[in-house]
Scaffold this motif. Structure first.
Motif, short mmCIF file in Angstrom:
data_model
loop_
_atom_site.label_atom_id
_atom_site.label_comp_id
_atom_site.label_asym_id
_atom_site.label_seq_id
_atom_site.Cartn_x
_atom_site.Cartn_y
_atom_site.Cartn_z
N UNK A 180 0.81 -1.22 0.00
CA UNK A 180 0.00 0.00 0.00
C UNK A 180 0.85 1.27 0.00
N UNK A 181 2.15 1.13 0.03
CA UNK A 181 3.06 2.27 -0.01
C UNK A 181 2.82 3.13 -1.26
N UNK A 182 2.38 2.50 -2.34
CA UNK A 182 2.26 3.20 -3.62
C UNK A 182 1.01 4.08 -3.70
N UNK A 183 0.07 3.92 -2.76
CA UNK A 183 -1.09 4.80 -2.57
C UNK A 183 -2.13 4.77 -3.70
N UNK A 184 -1.68 4.81 -4.94
CA UNK A 184 -2.64 4.83 -6.06
C UNK A 184 -3.05 3.40 -6.42
N UNK A 185 -4.36 3.15 -6.57
CA UNK A 185 -4.87 1.79 -6.73
C UNK A 185 -4.20 0.94 -7.81
N UNK A 186 -3.99 1.52 -8.97
CA UNK A 186 -3.38 0.72 -10.06
C UNK A 186 -1.96 0.30 -9.67
N UNK A 187 -1.22 1.20 -9.05
CA UNK A 187 0.15 0.87 -8.63
C UNK A 187 0.15 -0.15 -7.50
N UNK A 188 -0.81 -0.03 -6.58
CA UNK A 188 -0.94 -1.00 -5.49
C UNK A 188 -1.24 -2.38 -6.06
N UNK A 189 -2.19 -2.41 -6.99
CA UNK A 189 -2.56 -3.67 -7.62
C UNK A 189 -1.37 -4.31 -8.34
N UNK A 190 -0.64 -3.51 -9.10
CA UNK A 190 0.53 -4.04 -9.84
C UNK A 190 1.60 -4.53 -8.87
N UNK A 191 1.77 -3.83 -7.77
CA UNK A 191 2.77 -4.24 -6.77
C UNK A 191 2.43 -5.62 -6.21
N UNK A 192 1.17 -5.81 -5.82
CA UNK A 192 0.76 -7.11 -5.27
C UNK A 192 0.82 -8.19 -6.33
N UNK A 193 0.40 -7.86 -7.54
CA UNK A 193 0.42 -8.85 -8.63
C UNK A 193 1.84 -9.33 -8.90
N UNK A 194 2.77 -8.40 -8.99
CA UNK A 194 4.17 -8.76 -9.28
C UNK A 194 4.78 -9.54 -8.12
N UNK A 195 4.55 -9.07 -6.89
CA UNK A 195 5.11 -9.74 -5.72
C UNK A 195 4.54 -11.16 -5.58
N UNK A 196 3.23 -11.30 -5.77
CA UNK A 196 2.58 -12.62 -5.64
C UNK A 196 3.07 -13.56 -6.74
N UNK A 197 3.22 -13.03 -7.94
CA UNK A 197 3.69 -13.87 -9.04
C UNK A 197 5.12 -14.34 -8.80
N UNK A 198 6.00 -13.44 -8.39
CA UNK A 198 7.40 -13.80 -8.17
C UNK A 198 7.54 -14.85 -7.06
N UNK A 199 6.79 -14.68 -5.98
CA UNK A 199 6.82 -15.66 -4.90
C UNK A 199 6.29 -17.00 -5.41
N UNK A 200 5.21 -16.97 -6.16
CA UNK A 200 4.62 -18.20 -6.71
C UNK A 200 5.55 -18.88 -7.68
N UNK A 201 6.25 -18.08 -8.47
CA UNK A 201 7.22 -18.64 -9.43
C UNK A 201 8.33 -19.38 -8.68
N UNK A 202 8.83 -18.79 -7.61
CA UNK A 202 9.88 -19.43 -6.82
C UNK A 202 9.38 -20.71 -6.14
N UNK A 203 8.15 -20.65 -5.63
CA UNK A 203 7.57 -21.83 -4.99
C UNK A 203 7.36 -22.95 -6.00
N UNK A 204 6.93 -22.60 -7.21
CA UNK A 204 6.73 -23.61 -8.25
C UNK A 204 8.05 -24.25 -8.64
N UNK A 205 9.11 -23.45 -8.72
CA UNK A 205 10.44 -23.99 -9.02
C UNK A 205 10.87 -24.97 -7.94
N UNK A 206 10.58 -24.65 -6.69
CA UNK A 206 10.93 -25.51 -5.58
C UNK A 206 10.15 -26.83 -5.66
N UNK A 207 8.87 -26.74 -5.99
CA UNK A 207 8.05 -27.94 -6.14
C UNK A 207 8.58 -28.81 -7.27
#
Length: 347
Positions: free
Chosen positions: A308-335
Protein backbone atom coordinates in the motif's frame (compact mmCIF):
# COMPACT_ATOMS: atom_id res chain seq x y z
CA UNK A 1 -11.85 -22.38 -31.82
CA UNK A 2 -11.77 -24.64 -28.78
CA UNK A 3 -11.94 -23.89 -25.07
CA UNK A 4 -8.91 -25.95 -24.08
CA UNK A 5 -6.38 -25.93 -21.25
CA UNK A 6 -4.70 -22.79 -22.58
CA UNK A 7 -8.01 -20.93 -22.68
CA UNK A 8 -8.80 -22.18 -19.17
CA UNK A 9 -5.51 -20.79 -17.88
CA UNK A 10 -6.13 -17.43 -19.57
CA UNK A 11 -9.52 -17.23 -17.84
CA UNK A 12 -7.89 -18.18 -14.54
CA UNK A 13 -5.43 -15.34 -15.14
CA UNK A 14 -8.34 -12.90 -15.42
CA UNK A 15 -9.95 -14.40 -12.31
CA UNK A 16 -6.79 -14.06 -10.21
CA UNK A 17 -6.53 -10.37 -11.18
CA UNK A 18 -10.13 -9.88 -10.03
CA UNK A 19 -9.28 -11.72 -6.81
CA UNK A 20 -6.39 -9.41 -5.99
CA UNK A 21 -8.44 -6.29 -6.71
CA UNK A 22 -11.32 -7.62 -4.59
CA UNK A 23 -9.10 -8.13 -1.56
CA UNK A 24 -6.95 -5.02 -1.94
CA UNK A 25 -9.85 -2.53 -2.08
CA UNK A 26 -12.51 -4.39 -0.10
CA UNK A 27 -15.58 -2.21 0.40
CA UNK A 28 -15.11 -1.35 4.06
CA UNK A 29 -14.44 2.11 5.55
CA UNK A 30 -11.38 0.73 7.34
CA UNK A 31 -9.81 0.05 3.92
CA UNK A 32 -10.41 3.47 2.36
CA UNK A 33 -7.48 5.08 4.20
CA UNK A 34 -4.97 2.79 2.47
CA UNK A 35 -5.30 4.29 -1.01
CA UNK A 36 -6.08 7.47 -2.90
CA UNK A 37 -9.26 7.05 -4.91
CA UNK A 38 -9.69 8.65 -8.32
CA UNK A 39 -13.45 9.01 -7.77
CA UNK A 40 -15.99 8.51 -4.97
CA UNK A 41 -19.77 8.00 -4.88
CA UNK A 42 -21.50 8.93 -1.61
CA UNK A 43 -18.16 8.61 0.14
CA UNK A 44 -17.42 5.18 -1.33
CA UNK A 45 -14.34 4.92 -3.58
CA UNK A 46 -15.11 3.67 -7.08
CA UNK A 47 -12.30 1.13 -6.59
CA UNK A 48 -14.26 -0.40 -3.71
CA UNK A 49 -17.46 -0.51 -5.74
CA UNK A 50 -15.55 -2.36 -8.43
CA UNK A 51 -14.10 -4.59 -5.71
CA UNK A 52 -17.63 -5.75 -4.80
CA UNK A 53 -18.18 -6.99 -8.34
CA UNK A 54 -14.75 -8.62 -8.43
CA UNK A 55 -15.98 -11.30 -6.02
CA UNK A 56 -17.29 -12.94 -9.20
CA UNK A 57 -13.78 -14.43 -9.34
CA UNK A 58 -14.97 -17.20 -6.98
CA UNK A 59 -17.68 -18.27 -9.44
CA UNK A 60 -15.17 -18.10 -12.31
CA UNK A 61 -12.76 -20.42 -10.50
CA UNK A 62 -15.58 -22.84 -9.63
CA UNK A 63 -16.93 -22.95 -13.19
CA UNK A 64 -13.45 -23.56 -14.57
CA UNK A 65 -12.82 -26.23 -11.91
CA UNK A 66 -16.02 -28.08 -12.78
CA UNK A 67 -15.27 -27.74 -16.49
CA UNK A 68 -11.67 -28.91 -16.12
CA UNK A 69 -12.54 -31.85 -13.84
CA UNK A 70 -15.09 -33.12 -16.35
CA UNK A 71 -12.58 -32.99 -19.21
CA UNK A 72 -9.90 -34.61 -17.06
CA UNK A 73 -12.21 -37.34 -15.74
CA UNK A 74 -13.32 -38.33 -19.26
CA UNK A 75 -9.75 -38.29 -20.60
CA UNK A 76 -8.33 -40.48 -17.84
CA UNK A 77 -11.33 -42.81 -17.82
CA UNK A 78 -10.79 -43.60 -21.50
CA UNK A 79 -7.15 -44.53 -20.83
CA UNK A 80 -7.58 -46.38 -17.53
CA UNK A 81 -8.02 -50.12 -17.05
CA UNK A 82 -9.73 -49.36 -13.73
CA UNK A 83 -13.45 -48.72 -13.73
CA UNK A 84 -16.17 -47.80 -11.28
CA UNK A 85 -15.32 -47.03 -7.66
CA UNK A 86 -11.67 -48.04 -8.07
CA UNK A 87 -11.15 -45.44 -10.79
CA UNK A 88 -13.15 -42.82 -8.89
CA UNK A 89 -11.01 -43.20 -5.77
CA UNK A 90 -7.82 -42.96 -7.83
CA UNK A 91 -9.09 -39.88 -9.66
CA UNK A 92 -10.15 -38.09 -6.45
CA UNK A 93 -6.77 -38.89 -4.86
CA UNK A 94 -5.01 -37.51 -7.95
CA UNK A 95 -6.97 -34.26 -7.98
CA UNK A 96 -6.69 -33.68 -4.25
CA UNK A 97 -2.93 -34.19 -4.31
CA UNK A 98 -2.59 -31.69 -7.17
CA UNK A 99 -4.50 -29.26 -4.97
CA UNK A 100 -2.75 -30.03 -1.70
CA UNK A 101 0.88 -30.08 -2.88
CA UNK A 102 1.07 -26.30 -3.60
CA UNK A 103 -1.16 -25.57 -0.59
CA UNK A 104 1.05 -27.52 1.82
CA UNK A 105 4.16 -25.93 0.31
CA UNK A 106 2.77 -22.48 1.13
CA UNK A 107 1.51 -23.62 4.54
CA UNK A 108 4.86 -25.06 5.64
CA UNK A 109 6.72 -21.89 4.66
CA UNK A 110 4.34 -19.02 5.38
CA UNK A 111 2.61 -20.13 8.55
CA UNK A 112 5.88 -20.51 10.55
CA UNK A 113 7.05 -17.24 8.97
CA UNK A 114 4.32 -15.61 11.04
CA UNK A 115 6.55 -15.99 14.10
CA UNK A 116 8.59 -13.08 12.76
CA UNK A 117 5.45 -10.94 12.55
CA UNK A 118 3.87 -11.72 15.91
CA UNK A 119 1.60 -14.47 14.60
CA UNK A 120 2.62 -17.38 16.81
CA UNK A 121 0.89 -20.73 17.24
CA UNK A 122 -1.10 -19.68 20.32
CA UNK A 123 -2.42 -16.56 18.62
CA UNK A 124 -3.39 -18.25 15.34
CA UNK A 125 -4.79 -21.54 16.64
CA UNK A 126 -5.79 -20.67 20.22
CA UNK A 127 -3.36 -23.33 21.50
CA UNK A 128 -5.57 -26.05 20.03
CA UNK A 129 -3.70 -28.60 17.85
CA UNK A 130 -6.98 -29.70 16.24
CA UNK A 131 -7.36 -26.20 14.80
CA UNK A 132 -3.88 -26.48 13.27
CA UNK A 133 -4.63 -29.94 11.79
CA UNK A 134 -7.90 -28.75 10.27
CA UNK A 135 -6.13 -25.74 8.79
CA UNK A 136 -3.34 -27.93 7.38
CA UNK A 137 -5.92 -29.90 5.42
CA UNK A 138 -7.78 -26.75 4.38
CA UNK A 139 -10.92 -27.85 6.24
CA UNK A 140 -11.20 -25.19 8.95
CA UNK A 141 -14.15 -23.46 7.30
CA UNK A 142 -15.96 -26.78 6.83
CA UNK A 143 -15.97 -27.60 10.54
CA UNK A 144 -15.95 -24.17 12.14
CA UNK A 145 -17.39 -21.77 9.58
CA UNK A 146 -16.45 -18.09 9.87
CA UNK A 147 -15.49 -18.59 13.54
CA UNK A 148 -12.53 -20.77 12.62
CA UNK A 149 -8.96 -20.30 13.81
CA UNK A 150 -6.99 -20.19 10.60
CA UNK A 151 -3.66 -18.79 9.46
CA UNK A 152 -5.34 -17.26 6.42
CA UNK A 153 -9.02 -16.29 6.23
CA UNK A 154 -8.96 -16.49 2.43
CA UNK A 155 -8.48 -20.24 2.73
CA UNK A 156 -12.22 -20.70 3.30
CA UNK A 157 -12.28 -21.53 -0.43
CA UNK A 158 -10.13 -24.61 0.23
CA UNK A 159 -12.89 -26.11 2.39
CA UNK A 160 -15.33 -25.60 -0.49
CA UNK A 161 -13.18 -26.99 -3.29
CA UNK A 162 -11.87 -29.98 -1.28
CA UNK A 163 -15.44 -31.12 -0.67
CA UNK A 164 -16.46 -30.59 -4.30
CA UNK A 165 -13.39 -32.47 -5.57
CA UNK A 166 -14.13 -35.32 -3.18
CA UNK A 167 -17.71 -35.79 -4.37
CA UNK A 168 -16.98 -35.06 -8.03
CA UNK A 169 -17.56 -38.65 -9.27
CA UNK A 170 -21.10 -38.52 -7.84
CA UNK A 171 -21.76 -35.13 -9.45
CA UNK A 172 -20.35 -36.43 -12.73
CA UNK A 173 -22.79 -39.34 -12.74
CA UNK A 174 -25.70 -37.08 -11.84
CA UNK A 175 -24.92 -34.71 -14.71
CA UNK A 176 -24.46 -37.64 -17.11
CA UNK A 177 -27.81 -39.09 -16.01
CA UNK A 178 -29.75 -35.84 -16.36
CA UNK A 179 -27.72 -32.69 -16.88
CA UNK A 180 -30.66 -30.27 -16.81
CA UNK A 181 -32.10 -31.78 -13.61
CA UNK A 182 -28.70 -31.64 -11.90
CA UNK A 183 -28.27 -28.00 -12.90
CA UNK A 184 -31.80 -27.03 -11.82
CA UNK A 185 -31.51 -28.74 -8.43
CA UNK A 186 -28.13 -27.16 -7.69
CA UNK A 187 -29.62 -23.74 -8.48
CA UNK A 188 -32.68 -24.34 -6.28
CA UNK A 189 -30.50 -25.54 -3.39
CA UNK A 190 -28.79 -22.15 -3.28
CA UNK A 191 -32.09 -20.55 -2.20
CA UNK A 192 -32.76 -22.93 0.70
CA UNK A 193 -31.76 -22.09 4.26
CA UNK A 194 -29.58 -25.15 4.79
CA UNK A 195 -27.00 -25.78 7.56
CA UNK A 196 -24.38 -25.91 4.80
CA UNK A 197 -25.75 -22.88 2.94
CA UNK A 198 -22.39 -21.64 1.65
CA UNK A 199 -21.76 -25.01 0.04
CA UNK A 200 -25.22 -24.97 -1.53
CA UNK A 201 -24.61 -21.50 -2.96
CA UNK A 202 -21.22 -22.35 -4.49
CA UNK A 203 -22.35 -25.74 -5.79
CA UNK A 204 -24.24 -24.06 -8.62
CA UNK A 205 -21.23 -22.59 -10.52
CA UNK A 206 -19.27 -25.81 -9.99
CA UNK A 207 -22.06 -27.97 -11.44
CA UNK A 208 -22.58 -25.38 -14.17
CA UNK A 209 -18.95 -25.87 -15.21
CA UNK A 210 -19.53 -29.63 -15.47
CA UNK A 211 -22.71 -28.96 -17.45
CA UNK A 212 -20.92 -26.61 -19.88
CA UNK A 213 -18.35 -29.30 -20.59
CA UNK A 214 -20.89 -32.13 -20.86
CA UNK A 215 -23.09 -30.21 -23.30
CA UNK A 216 -20.18 -28.41 -25.05
CA UNK A 217 -21.94 -25.08 -24.47
CA UNK A 218 -18.91 -22.96 -25.34
CA UNK A 219 -18.40 -24.81 -28.63
CA UNK A 220 -22.08 -24.59 -29.58
CA UNK A 221 -22.41 -20.88 -28.83
CA UNK A 222 -19.17 -20.17 -30.72
CA UNK A 223 -20.60 -21.85 -33.83
CA UNK A 224 -23.98 -20.12 -33.53
CA UNK A 225 -22.47 -16.63 -33.41
CA UNK A 226 -20.32 -17.42 -36.49
CA UNK A 227 -18.16 -14.26 -36.71
CA UNK A 228 -15.64 -12.77 -34.32
CA UNK A 229 -17.54 -9.46 -34.37
CA UNK A 230 -20.78 -11.14 -33.28
CA UNK A 231 -18.94 -12.93 -30.46
CA UNK A 232 -17.34 -9.69 -29.33
CA UNK A 233 -20.65 -7.83 -29.22
CA UNK A 234 -22.48 -10.68 -27.50
CA UNK A 235 -19.86 -11.27 -24.81
CA UNK A 236 -19.37 -7.53 -24.18
CA UNK A 237 -23.13 -6.98 -23.88
CA UNK A 238 -23.56 -9.92 -21.48
CA UNK A 239 -20.60 -8.88 -19.32
CA UNK A 240 -21.77 -5.26 -18.99
CA UNK A 241 -25.41 -6.29 -18.50
CA UNK A 242 -24.68 -8.80 -15.73
CA UNK A 243 -22.25 -6.38 -14.06
CA UNK A 244 -24.95 -3.69 -13.94
CA UNK A 245 -27.60 -6.15 -12.78
CA UNK A 246 -25.37 -7.43 -10.01
CA UNK A 247 -24.29 -4.00 -8.85
CA UNK A 248 -27.55 -2.07 -9.17
CA UNK A 249 -30.24 -4.60 -8.34
CA UNK A 250 -29.56 -8.17 -7.25
CA UNK A 251 -26.11 -7.84 -5.66
CA UNK A 252 -26.50 -11.55 -4.95
CA UNK A 253 -23.64 -14.05 -5.33
CA UNK A 254 -26.17 -16.75 -6.21
CA UNK A 255 -26.38 -15.22 -9.69
CA UNK A 256 -22.62 -14.85 -10.09
CA UNK A 257 -22.51 -17.97 -12.27
CA UNK A 258 -24.14 -15.93 -15.08
CA UNK A 259 -21.82 -12.94 -14.65
CA UNK A 260 -18.82 -15.29 -14.44
CA UNK A 261 -19.82 -17.12 -17.63
CA UNK A 262 -20.07 -13.83 -19.51
CA UNK A 263 -16.55 -12.87 -18.37
CA UNK A 264 -15.20 -16.28 -19.38
CA UNK A 265 -16.79 -15.96 -22.83
CA UNK A 266 -15.42 -12.42 -23.28
CA UNK A 267 -11.98 -13.70 -22.31
CA UNK A 268 -12.33 -16.70 -24.63
CA UNK A 269 -13.46 -14.74 -27.67
CA UNK A 270 -11.69 -11.42 -27.20
CA UNK A 271 -9.02 -11.04 -24.50
CA UNK A 272 -7.27 -14.32 -25.35
CA UNK A 273 -6.67 -13.07 -28.90
CA UNK A 274 -4.62 -10.03 -27.86
CA UNK A 275 -0.87 -10.75 -28.32
CA UNK A 276 1.30 -10.58 -25.19
CA UNK A 277 -1.75 -10.04 -22.97
CA UNK A 278 -2.89 -13.61 -23.60
CA UNK A 279 0.57 -14.94 -22.74
CA UNK A 280 0.71 -12.89 -19.54
CA UNK A 281 -2.75 -14.04 -18.47
CA UNK A 282 -1.94 -17.65 -19.32
CA UNK A 283 1.17 -17.50 -17.15
CA UNK A 284 -0.82 -15.98 -14.29
CA UNK A 285 -3.42 -18.70 -14.75
CA UNK A 286 -0.82 -21.43 -14.44
CA UNK A 287 0.28 -19.93 -11.11
CA UNK A 288 -3.24 -18.95 -9.98
CA UNK A 289 -3.40 -21.60 -7.24
CA UNK A 290 -0.14 -20.53 -5.64
CA UNK A 291 -1.00 -16.84 -6.06
CA UNK A 292 -4.29 -17.47 -4.25
CA UNK A 293 -2.55 -19.28 -1.40
CA UNK A 294 0.14 -16.63 -0.84
CA UNK A 295 -1.34 -13.24 -1.74
CA UNK A 296 -3.08 -12.62 1.60
CA UNK A 297 0.16 -13.15 3.51
CA UNK A 298 1.78 -10.51 1.32
CA UNK A 299 -0.81 -7.72 1.22
CA UNK A 300 -2.49 -8.22 4.60
CA UNK A 301 -0.23 -9.91 7.13
CA UNK A 302 3.47 -9.55 6.43
CA UNK A 303 4.20 -6.88 3.82
CA UNK A 304 1.11 -4.62 3.78
CA UNK A 305 3.07 -1.40 4.16
CA UNK A 306 5.15 -2.21 1.07
CA UNK A 307 2.09 -3.01 -1.04
CA UNK A 308 0.00 0.00 0.00
CA UNK A 309 3.06 2.27 -0.01
CA UNK A 310 2.26 3.20 -3.62
CA UNK A 311 -1.09 4.80 -2.57
CA UNK A 312 -2.64 4.83 -6.06
CA UNK A 313 -4.87 1.79 -6.73
CA UNK A 314 -3.38 0.72 -10.06
CA UNK A 315 0.15 0.87 -8.63
CA UNK A 316 -0.94 -1.00 -5.49
CA UNK A 317 -2.56 -3.67 -7.62
CA UNK A 318 0.53 -4.04 -9.84
CA UNK A 319 2.77 -4.24 -6.77
CA UNK A 320 0.76 -7.11 -5.27
CA UNK A 321 0.42 -8.85 -8.63
CA UNK A 322 4.17 -8.76 -9.28
CA UNK A 323 5.11 -9.74 -5.72
CA UNK A 324 2.58 -12.62 -5.64
CA UNK A 325 3.69 -13.87 -9.04
CA UNK A 326 7.40 -13.80 -8.17
CA UNK A 327 6.82 -15.66 -4.90
CA UNK A 328 4.62 -18.20 -6.71
CA UNK A 329 7.22 -18.64 -9.43
CA UNK A 330 9.88 -19.43 -6.82
CA UNK A 331 7.57 -21.83 -4.99
CA UNK A 332 6.73 -23.61 -8.25
CA UNK A 333 10.44 -23.99 -9.02
CA UNK A 334 10.93 -25.51 -5.58
CA UNK A 335 8.05 -27.94 -6.14
CA UNK A 336 9.49 -28.93 -9.53
CA UNK A 337 13.03 -29.39 -8.19
CA UNK A 338 11.87 -31.55 -5.28
CA UNK A 339 9.61 -33.49 -7.69
CA UNK A 340 6.69 -33.09 -5.33
CA UNK A 341 4.49 -32.55 -8.36
CA UNK A 342 5.12 -36.20 -9.32
CA UNK A 343 3.11 -37.26 -6.28
CA UNK A 344 -0.01 -35.94 -7.87
CA UNK A 345 -0.24 -38.34 -10.81
CA UNK A 346 -2.74 -40.91 -12.01
CA UNK A 347 -0.14 -43.68 -12.20
Amino acid sequence: MKFDLRQTNISKGVAVCLLLWHHLFFNNPSMYKHFISVLTFDGIPVESLISDMCKVCVAIFLILSGYGLHKSYIRYLEKSSDKGIRFDLKFVRYRLLKLYIPFWTVFIIFVPLGLLFGRNYDKVYSSNPINAVMDFFGLSYLFYGSNTNTANAAWWYMSIIVVFFSVYPLLHRFVKYSAEVALSLSFLLSFLELPVREYAIWLMPFVFGIYISERDIFGRVTKILVTDFNRFLASLFLTVAFALIRNLTLNDIRFDFAFATAIILFTFWCTSRIPLLNKALEELGKKSGLIFFVHSFIYSMYFARYVYFFKYPVLIFLALLIMSYLVSWMLQKMIDLTRLNKLGSMS
